[in-house]
Design an enzyme around this catalytic site. Structure first.
Site, PDB file in Angstrom:
ATOM      1  N   ASN A 126     -21.880 -33.245 -44.594  1.00  0.00           N
ATOM      2  CA  ASN A 126     -22.793 -33.501 -43.472  1.00  0.00           C
ATOM      3  C   ASN A 126     -24.194 -33.533 -44.081  1.00  0.00           C
ATOM      4  OD1 ASN A 126     -24.381 -33.517 -41.205  1.00  0.00           O
ATOM      5  ND2 ASN A 126     -23.849 -31.431 -40.544  1.00  0.00           N
ATOM      6  N   TRP A 127     -24.691 -34.747 -44.271  1.00  0.00           N
ATOM      7  CA  TRP A 127     -25.976 -34.883 -44.960  1.00  0.00           C
ATOM      8  C   TRP A 127     -27.153 -34.477 -44.082  1.00  0.00           C
ATOM      9  CZ3 TRP A 127     -25.894 -40.281 -47.900  1.00  0.00           C
ATOM     10  CH2 TRP A 127     -24.906 -40.237 -48.893  1.00  0.00           C
ATOM     11  N   LYS A 128     -26.931 -34.387 -42.764  1.00  0.00           N
ATOM     12  CA  LYS A 128     -28.014 -34.061 -41.823  1.00  0.00           C
ATOM     13  C   LYS A 128     -29.155 -35.081 -41.968  1.00  0.00           C
ATOM     14  CE  LYS A 128     -26.399 -29.355 -41.918  1.00  0.00           C
ATOM     15  NZ  LYS A 128     -26.650 -27.954 -41.715  1.00  0.00           N
TER      16      LYS A 128
ATOM     17  N   HIS B 212     -22.422 -30.616 -33.239  1.00  0.00           N
ATOM     18  CA  HIS B 212     -22.936 -29.740 -34.290  1.00  0.00           C
ATOM     19  C   HIS B 212     -23.927 -28.740 -33.686  1.00  0.00           C
ATOM     20  CE1 HIS B 212     -25.060 -28.335 -37.831  1.00  0.00           C
ATOM     21  NE2 HIS B 212     -23.975 -28.654 -38.492  1.00  0.00           N
TER      22      HIS B 212
ATOM     23  N   GLU C  70     -26.686 -27.715 -34.623  1.00  0.00           N
ATOM     24  CA  GLU C  70     -28.103 -28.144 -34.619  1.00  0.00           C
ATOM     25  C   GLU C  70     -28.375 -29.071 -33.441  1.00  0.00           C
ATOM     26  OE1 GLU C  70     -28.163 -29.459 -38.679  1.00  0.00           O
ATOM     27  OE2 GLU C  70     -27.971 -27.377 -39.313  1.00  0.00           O
TER      28      GLU C  70
ATOM     29  N   GLU D 135     -17.757 -23.544 -37.250  1.00  0.00           N
ATOM     30  CA  GLU D 135     -18.985 -23.253 -37.986  1.00  0.00           C
ATOM     31  C   GLU D 135     -19.744 -22.108 -37.322  1.00  0.00           C
ATOM     32  OE1 GLU D 135     -20.230 -26.919 -40.453  1.00  0.00           O
ATOM     33  OE2 GLU D 135     -21.220 -27.045 -38.530  1.00  0.00           O
TER      34      GLU D 135
ATOM     35  N   GLY E 270     -26.481 -22.953 -43.471  1.00  0.00           N
ATOM     36  CA  GLY E 270     -27.731 -23.101 -44.217  1.00  0.00           C
ATOM     37  C   GLY E 270     -28.399 -21.780 -44.573  1.00  0.00           C
TER      38      GLY E 270
ATOM     39  N   SER F 243     -22.340 -22.769 -45.266  1.00  0.00           N
ATOM     40  CA  SER F 243     -22.581 -22.332 -46.646  1.00  0.00           C
ATOM     41  C   SER F 243     -21.332 -22.387 -47.515  1.00  0.00           C
ATOM     42  CB  SER F 243     -23.215 -20.934 -46.674  1.00  0.00           C
ATOM     43  OG  SER F 243     -24.458 -20.940 -45.985  1.00  0.00           O
TER      44      SER F 243
ATOM     45  N   GLY G 137     -22.740 -28.845 -45.681  1.00  0.00           N
ATOM     46  CA  GLY G 137     -24.115 -29.329 -45.550  1.00  0.00           C
ATOM     47  C   GLY G 137     -24.797 -29.376 -46.899  1.00  0.00           C
TER      48      GLY G 137
HETATM   49  P1  PGA Z   1     -24.345 -25.717 -44.758  1.00  0.00           P
HETATM   50  O1  PGA Z   1     -24.189 -26.633 -43.446  1.00  0.00           O
HETATM   51  O2  PGA Z   1     -23.159 -26.016 -45.626  1.00  0.00           O
HETATM   52  O3  PGA Z   1     -25.639 -26.153 -45.375  1.00  0.00           O
HETATM   53  O4  PGA Z   1     -24.360 -24.302 -44.303  1.00  0.00           O
HETATM   54  C1  PGA Z   1     -22.941 -26.833 -42.837  1.00  0.00           C
HETATM   55  C2  PGA Z   1     -23.121 -27.639 -41.568  1.00  0.00           C
HETATM   56  O5  PGA Z   1     -24.106 -27.408 -40.853  1.00  0.00           O
HETATM   57  O6  PGA Z   1     -22.288 -28.517 -41.245  1.00  0.00           O
END
Ligand code: PGA
Length: 251
Positions: A9-11, A94, A96, A166, A172, A212, A233
């Site tokens: 997931n590149w965001k 997600h 976010e 998640e 993150g 993470s 991510g």
């Molecule tokens: P992260 O993000 O691996 O940077 O914790 C995962 C995600 O939000 O899908």
């Protein structure tokens, strides 16, 4: 046996040139992967990723989709638009999106229905925040999020779904759920799917862990019986890191 699926997931990262460079570097590193490999990328990168991934085992995913076919929804993208760009997978719900963009369980459900009807494969995200875990609501919450998101989906449609568990406190932050915590909560989600669609569907659905996940902790997480993959991510933004996660089953 469920086939593992590792998705990046590149965001909001990578310009088209950077996307092309990353996928070009990634291609040979993941070519022998035993799992499904997906990169979910910003829409401006679809064309570059599609071209760079041509002929490889890397599948293209998007990070969100709108529920309407078309219309006055400034800034949004429909499932048909994604399909037309060669997108196969789409992340929906997600944390976010829920936290910063007012996404609710109801709008998640509408997006899931539209995506599945258009023939996209959905990666549905669910998970609790820190306060909810500390208050002991994790199981009830992930079950509720899952069942609302699946509302109106037939068993066959649900078989095209991947769920990503998640925990919001692990995204993150460098904090990971312990292998056992992740396994246990994913088991709760699987049971909710089994109650809705039957034991066979519960056994078949693939459920990832996300938060993470990285080259260091992937082996332990993937050794858990309920965990079928990861949504990655930070560690998906560098080809060597992401390829180590994808190749978790190799030495
Ligand atoms: P992260 O993000 O691996 O940077 O914790 C995962 C995600 O939000 O899908």
């Amino acid at each position: 046996m469920r086939k593992a699926i590792i998705a990046g997931n590149w965001k909001m990262n990578k310009t088209p040139d950077e996307a092309k460079a990353l996928v070009t570097e990634l291609k040979p590193l993941v070519k022998d992967a035993a799992c499904d490999v997906v990169v979910c990328v910003p829409a401006v990168d679809f064309a570059a990723v599609k071209e760079a991934a041509e002929g490889s085992n890397i599948h293209l995913g998007a990070e969100n989709v709108h529920w309407a076919k078309s219309g006055a929804f400034t800034g949004e993208l429909s499932a048909d638009m994604l399909k037309a760009c060669g997108v196969e997978y789409v992340i929906i719900g997600h944390s976010e999106r829920r936290q910063y963009f007012g996404e609710t369980d109801k709008t998640v459900n509408k997006r899931v229905l539209a995506a599945v009807e258009a023939g996209l494969k959905v990666i549905l995200c669910v998970g609790e925040n820190k306060e909810e875990r500390e208050a002991g609501y994790t199981d009830a919450l992930v079950e509720y999020q899952t069942l609302i998101a699946l509302n109106g989906l037939t068993e066959e449609q649900a078989s095209n779904l991947v769920i990503a568990y998640e925990p919001v406190w692990a995204i993150g932050t460098g904090l990971t759920a312990t292998d056992e915590q992740a396994n246990e909560t994913i088991g709760v989600i699987r049971k909710a799917v089994a109650r809705k669609y039957g034991a066979k569907a519960g056994d078949a659905i693939r459920i990832q862990y996300g938060g993470s996940m990285n080259p260091k902790n992937v082996k332990g997480l993937m050794a858990q019986p309920e965990i079928d993959g990861g949504l990655i991510g930070g560690a998906s933004l560098k080809a060597p890191d992401f390829s180590l996660v994808v190749n978790y089953d190799k030495d």
